[in-house]
Design a protein around this motif. Structure first.
Motif, PDB file in Angstrom:
ATOM      1  N   ARG A 239     -42.847 -18.702 -39.030  1.00 22.31           N
ATOM      2  CA  ARG A 239     -42.465 -20.110 -39.099  1.00 22.31           C
ATOM      3  C   ARG A 239     -41.390 -20.445 -38.064  1.00 22.31           C
ATOM      4  O   ARG A 239     -41.273 -21.593 -37.618  1.00 22.31           O
ATOM      5  N   LYS A 240     -40.605 -19.460 -37.665  1.00 25.81           N
ATOM      6  CA  LYS A 240     -39.549 -19.691 -36.681  1.00 25.81           C
ATOM      7  C   LYS A 240     -40.084 -19.837 -35.259  1.00 25.81           C
ATOM      8  O   LYS A 240     -39.361 -20.294 -34.375  1.00 25.81           O
ATOM      9  N   VAL A 241     -41.318 -19.427 -35.049  1.00 28.86           N
ATOM     10  CA  VAL A 241     -41.908 -19.554 -33.714  1.00 28.86           C
ATOM     11  C   VAL A 241     -42.266 -21.017 -33.484  1.00 28.86           C
ATOM     12  O   VAL A 241     -42.985 -21.613 -34.297  1.00 28.86           O
ATOM     13  N   PRO A 242     -41.795 -21.642 -32.411  1.00 25.42           N
ATOM     14  CA  PRO A 242     -42.099 -23.064 -32.169  1.00 25.42           C
ATOM     15  C   PRO A 242     -43.599 -23.322 -32.098  1.00 25.42           C
ATOM     16  O   PRO A 242     -44.376 -22.465 -31.650  1.00 25.42           O
ATOM     17  N   ARG A 243     -43.982 -24.487 -32.540  1.00 25.78           N
ATOM     18  CA  ARG A 243     -45.406 -24.834 -32.574  1.00 25.78           C
ATOM     19  C   ARG A 243     -46.039 -24.766 -31.185  1.00 25.78           C
ATOM     20  O   ARG A 243     -47.178 -24.293 -31.025  1.00 25.78           O
ATOM     21  N   TRP A 244     -45.329 -25.216 -30.172  1.00 25.34           N
ATOM     22  CA  TRP A 244     -45.902 -25.225 -28.828  1.00 25.34           C
ATOM     23  C   TRP A 244     -46.122 -23.804 -28.302  1.00 25.34           C
ATOM     24  O   TRP A 244     -47.055 -23.563 -27.526  1.00 25.34           O
ATOM     25  N   VAL A 245     -45.306 -22.864 -28.745  1.00 23.62           N
ATOM     26  CA  VAL A 245     -45.501 -21.467 -28.347  1.00 23.62           C
ATOM     27  C   VAL A 245     -46.794 -20.923 -28.974  1.00 23.62           C
ATOM     28  O   VAL A 245     -47.589 -20.243 -28.313  1.00 23.62           O
ATOM     29  N   CYS A 246     -46.997 -21.218 -30.253  1.00 28.60           N
ATOM     30  CA  CYS A 246     -48.233 -20.805 -30.920  1.00 28.60           C
ATOM     31  C   CYS A 246     -49.450 -21.426 -30.238  1.00 28.60           C
ATOM     32  O   CYS A 246     -50.491 -20.778 -30.082  1.00 28.60           O
TER      33      CYS A 246
END
Length: 528
Positions: A387-394
């Protein structure tokens, strides 16, 4: 100043103060060594490093139009006010998503792979799509009221921990659709260039187009889908006019009655598979709609948008497929790829036909961008660390995955359709049976509302043992009822000579029968 003292001060410092702390750390190391040299890097406390990453992320998320929100619940006061145009947007969103060439390719499978005639293929297309469109329409009604993403909603039906399994499968399914769309775009762009451009290059273009939309987020997606269907509709009507004279509407199904029955079951399952998977993404697209949005109108507008567009394009594919056996040019083109076949259908239109093919190829982007968008959010739903990974990175990560997979699988499109789609449908079907029964039997009939504020509290969510057991039993039903190239279940073998795929229906039936008594016992034992 010690490292521990710096970390403590960082926790309460502003950006400017942290820059000063970094400078102070540099002064304590070798003169002019620089912040990122080996000599000083070891003295930089983790809190400072995390803050630098956070500031870089804030700069990227500050770009105009880029959605920064992840899976956190959209509260009622954060939602956007809409009027009747909001319901029109629901229709336009799904109509734009499905008015694309990938659904045309699915229509080809009836006559070309399963040897079904015009009447059989048309009837299956109409009714299978009408039925499967109910799944995303039903799940879409939870978006406005909850403000939660689809895979977060799964926690209220499966429990906090079992929902992670469903979430992982959803990532695989939506990413799979992404690289299938990229392959189709690659085939078409290669065909229009006479094969001079590699399919791999077209796959790269398709995957990057999907990734660009997904990275910016929901606002850009809604805007793009609102208008993307217009050029697609023009190109598709042009395709009908160009190829319609070669459609063989008198084509009959081939084989003995039992074989035809088996082929009907398999094609129905394929058609059903196209849309039922949208149930795992539809809620995400409505989370910004107000809480008081009509559930009935949400269901109806979503159903109409999904069904009409998919059915229309599927029928075009069926029509083209019936002409392959009687048109030698189409037969030769089909032996190359589905993209080459569509190129042959536009023969005689010159440059305008080529322009239409480019438009249809780019339609693969509008079809799968929402699915990849949800897959990125599903990564965040896996746990507290992801959840800590930014959405744009995913989103960027999935873009790379889809690009690589599309290039690797560019020569096996129809095999992927036959093997991948039904398997991915099985888990959705048993999950949907659990969702519907939990909502209707254990909530509506008992007058119990969902407490959406419990979305990240495992102690307030269902335990999930009943749901997980029923879901696994549903998988057992799917296994004995599936008919795939590499395996045919014992029940499926009883349908025709080669077997008919009824795995989806047995999955629903098995899970639907097992879940209510298990859930009743779970509620009696744990109270939730």
């Amino acid at each position: 100043m010690s490292t521990r003292e710096v970390e403590k001060q960082v926790a309460t410092s502003s950006t400017a103060e942290i820059d000063a702390l970094e400078s102070q750390l540099q002064d304590q190391g070798k003169p002019h060594a620089g912040l990122y040299t080996t000599a000083s890097a070891s003295t930089i406390p983790p809190a400072v490093k995390r803050d630098r990453l956070a500031r870089w992320n804030a700069k990227i998320e500050g770009l105009a139009g880029l959605e920064a929100r992840g899976i956190s619940r959209v509260m009622p006061e954060e939602k956007q006010a809409v009027d009747h145009r909001g319901y029109v947007q629901m229709v336009a969103l799904w109509f734009g998503m499905n008015l694309c060439v990938i659904n045309l390719v699915v229509g080809l499978l009836g006559p070309l792979v399963y040897n079904l005639g015009w009447v059989d293929s048309v009837c299956i297309t109409i009714f299978a799509n009408a039925l499967s469109s109910c799944a995303p329409a039903y799940m879409a009604t939870f978006g406005p009221s909850s403000g939660l993403r689809s895979m977060v909603l799964a926690r209220f039906f499966m429990g906090y921990w079992p929902a992670k399994v469903v979430c992982l499968l959803n990532i695989i399914m939506q990413t799979g659709w992404g690289f299938i769309c990229a392959i189709i775009a690659g085939q078409m762009l290669s065909a229009i260039n006479g094969g001079n451009m590699s399919i791999a290059v077209g796959c790269v273009i398709g995957a990057l187009g999907i990734g660009l939309l997904v990275t910016f987020g929901i606002a850009i997606l809604h805007t793009y889908e609102r208008y993307a269907w217009i050029p697609q509709l023009i190109a598709l009507f042009t395709l009908i006019g160009s190829s319609g004279r070669n459609w063989n509407t008198s084509l009959a199904s081939l084989g003995d009655p039992s074989t035809i029955t088996a082929n009907r079951c398999c094609f129905f399952t394929i058609e059903f598979s196209i849309l039922v998977g949208y149930a795992a993404i539809s809620s995400d697209l409505y989370v910004y709609y107000p809480v008081r949005t009509s559930r009935r109108l949400t269901f109806l507008t979503t159903w109409v948008g999904v069904w009409t567009s998919t059915m229309f394009v599927n029928l075009i594919g069926v029509g083209i497929a019936t002409g392959v056996s009687t048109n030698s040019a189409w037969t030769e083109a089909y032996a190359v790829s589905s993209g080459a076949l569509l190129n042959a259908c536009f023969e005689g239109l010159g440059g305008f036909g080529g322009f239409c093919i480019v438009i249809l190829a780019l339609g693969a982007i509008q079809n799968n961008a929402p699915a990849t968008y949800v897959a990125a959010l599903s990564i965040q739903s896996l746990g507290r660390y992801t959840r800590k990974v930014p959405r744009w990175v995913c989103s960027l990560f999935l873009t790379v995955v889809e690009l690589v997979c599309s290039v690797a699988g560019r020569d096996s499109l129809f095999n992927i359709f036959e093997d991948f789609l039904p398997i991915m449908t099985y888990w959705v079907c048993s999950w949907l049976a659990i969702v519907v029964e939990e909502h209707l039997l254990f909530r509506c009939l008992q007058g119990l509302a969902f407490d959406w504020s419990a979305w990240e509290d495992p102690k307030r969510l269902p335990v999930g043992m009943a749901a997980m057991a029923a879901w696994l039993v549903g998988w057992a039903g799917a296994i004995i009822g599936m008919a795939q190239v590499w395996y045919t279940g014992p029940i499926a073998l009883r349908i025709g000579g080669t077997g008919g795929d009824i795995g989806a229906w047995l999955s629903i039936a098995f899970a639907g029968v097992v879940y209510p008594p298990l859930r009743y016992l779970e509620v009696r034992r744990f109270g939730r």
